[in-house]
Design an enzyme around this catalytic site. Structure first.
Site, PDB file in Angstrom:
ATOM      1  N   GLU A 206       0.895  -1.167   0.000  1.00 27.20           N
ATOM      2  CA  GLU A 206       0.000   0.000   0.000  1.00 27.20           C
ATOM      3  C   GLU A 206       0.926   1.207   0.000  1.00 27.20           C
ATOM      4  O   GLU A 206       1.382   1.662   1.030  1.00 27.20           O
ATOM      5  CB  GLU A 206      -0.905  -0.021   1.223  1.00 27.20           C
ATOM      6  CG  GLU A 206      -2.045   0.983   1.129  1.00 27.20           C
ATOM      7  CD  GLU A 206      -1.600   2.383   1.441  1.00 27.20           C
ATOM      8  OE1 GLU A 206      -1.015   3.067   0.568  1.00 27.20           O
ATOM      9  OE2 GLU A 206      -1.813   2.806   2.585  1.00 27.20           O
ATOM     10  N   GLU A 215       5.514  11.036  -1.935  1.00 33.70           N
ATOM     11  CA  GLU A 215       6.386  10.159  -1.155  1.00 33.70           C
ATOM     12  C   GLU A 215       7.212   9.280  -2.091  1.00 33.70           C
ATOM     13  O   GLU A 215       8.252   8.784  -1.701  1.00 33.70           O
ATOM     14  CB  GLU A 215       5.633   9.222  -0.186  1.00 33.70           C
ATOM     15  CG  GLU A 215       4.879   9.884   0.928  1.00 33.70           C
ATOM     16  CD  GLU A 215       4.171   8.850   1.807  1.00 33.70           C
ATOM     17  OE1 GLU A 215       3.179   9.242   2.439  1.00 33.70           O
ATOM     18  OE2 GLU A 215       4.579   7.684   1.864  1.00 33.70           O
TER      19      GLU A 215
END
Ligand SMILES: N=C(N)NC/C=C/[C@H]1O[C@@H](n2cnc3c(N)ncnc32)[C@H](O)[C@@H]1O
Length: 428
Positions: A206, A215
């Protein structure tokens, strides 16, 4: 390509059209990195692309520097450049990134996200038979929830639960507490640095961040896929789509912009340009988009196939769009969200989808709002076309800029307005 001479032409030194006439003939010879493309408009200028490394020989004035790239010299706009970081490690900010996942706060948020966690549970349940005897890698397992689903709801041969942050020490205990220590092995490491016991049949992770990619954990997923996923192995998610819709945002515009027009009977409107910069120059994440504020049907602007996507593809992803306005209103901006898809291990089995859009149950990501520099009235039948580009930051590797270009054609006209563009850093 013809290159300019080494020394800057005299004229710029006296050139008064430098923004700031202060010229500090500062000879520095320092490496800078280009944040975005620049196309020279004169022979004394030097073109470059995002990510290029330039040697700056002289900051002739604040706006224009004398630079060298691959033996060619020319003026470059200083605003397009950022000093290179000494240590590549800083570029990933791994220390602060992994320590942020070392406490329970973010894990509580993710585990509390029912649609997110339930979708992964459903993927394991609906593939439980096919998972029998398989080797699964859970990349960035956090507290190990997906690995525990595998250990408790299916009979894989082994699950490698990999987690770089200090939360891994808790994961070990959770695996034992839930009777999965015979199947699930926890590895406290960055996945890229690991030598696993074997290749894997399934790589589940995930990894999705704001606007899908923030990110850039996805880079770790791709690198590990290339090293450890067996040929014909399964990626979960198997694909991901970034969606976009033109939208209204009256509440945000009123609270952050119109607010300054009347403060206790006083006129604070001269602060509106400051407010525009402070509140609307970056994307607003965790935005709740009301379906009634969608001015059109959303469209997929970028789709990633997780079995074929390469790390180099992540540098720049671009998608074009064309919307027909379906309800008259005010175009304040665009809202983005994503869906991820999980292909079945069974041939012909149905895929599962995690949809983070305004018409699905709300998730911790919610949606991301991009406010343009001013509202535009639109009528049903008008057309809004353009493109969205996700440009990865060449220096700060977990960050990107989202560039939105758009133009409008009124329903009773034949030509589009001039294309406008706005760059939204997320967050550098
Ligand atoms: N969905 C979002 N935004 N974040 C997902 C959650 C990210 C989790 O994956 C871990 N993680 C991220 N990258 C790596 C890596 N290369 N190796 C091992 N663990 C990693 C983080 O420490 C978090 O616990």
């Amino acid at each position: 390509m013809a290159c300019s001479l080494w020394a800057p032409p005299l004229k710029l030194r006296e050139m008064s059209d430098c923004e700031n006439t202060h010229t500090n003939n500062n000879i520095i010879t320092q490496e800078f990195i280009a944040l975005e493309d620049f196309r020279a408009t004169g022979k004394e200028q030097l073109s470059f692309s995002a990510g290029d490394r330039l040697l700056i020989h002289e900051q002739v004035c604040s706006d224009w520097w004398w630079a060298e790239r691959s033996g060619c010299f020319g003026y470059v706009p200083s605003a397009f450049l950022q000093r290179g970081v000494e240590d590549v490690e800083d570029a990933w900010q791994d220390e602060e990134y992994f320590s942020s996942y070392g406490t329970l706060k973010l894990h509580l948020e993710m585990l509390s996200d029912r649609p997110r966690t339930e979708t992964y549970r459903q993927v394991i349940v609906s593939n439980s038979a096919a998972l029998r005897g398989k080797v699964v890698l859970d990349l960035g397992c956090g507290t190990g929830i997906i690995s525990l689903f595998c250990g408790r709801l299916a009979q894989p041969a082994a699950v490698y639960a990999v987690e770089a942050s200090p939360v891994a020490k808790h994961t070990e205990k959770l695996v034992k507490l839930n009777g999965c220590d015979g199947i699930v092995s926890v590895f406290h490491s960055r996945a890229e640095d690991l030598t696993l016991p074997s290749k894997v049949d399934v790589l589940v992770s995930e990894w999705m961040g704001n606007c899908l990619l923030f990110e850039f954990m996805v880079e770790s997923v791709l690198r590990v896929r290339d090293h450890w996923l067996k040929d014909g192995g399964m990626m979960w998610p198997s694909s991901a789509s970034l969606r976009l819709v033109p939208c209204q945002a009256h509440a945000d515009y009123s609270q952050k912009m119109e607010f300054w027009e009347n403060i206790y009977g006083l006129d604070f409107s001269c602060l509106q340009p400051v407010a525009q910069e402070e509140f609307f120059s970056k994307p607003k994440f965790s935005h709740h988009l009301d379906p009634d504020d969608c001015l059109s049907t959303a469209c997929d602007v970028i789709t990633l196939d997780m079995h074929t996507l390469s790390v180099s593809d992540l540098e720049k992803l671009r998608g074009e769009f064309g919307f027909i306005i379906e309800r008259s209103g005010t175009l304040h901006g665009f809202t983005a969200w994503f869906s991820t898809f999980f292909r079945s291990l069974d041939e012909g089995g149905s895929s599962l989808e995690l949809n983070t859009g305004p018409h699905a149950e709300s998730t911790h990501w919610k949606q991301t709002l991009f406010m343009l520099d001013g509202p535009t009235g639109v009528e049903e039948g008008d057309c809004v076309r353009g493109a969205i580009t996700l440009q990865r930051n060449p220096i700060w590797r977990r960050h990107m800029s989202i560039i939105i270009e758009w133009s409008i054609k009124r329903r009773n006209e034949t030509t589009f307005t001039e294309m406008k563009s706005k760059r939204f850093p997320m967050w550098r």
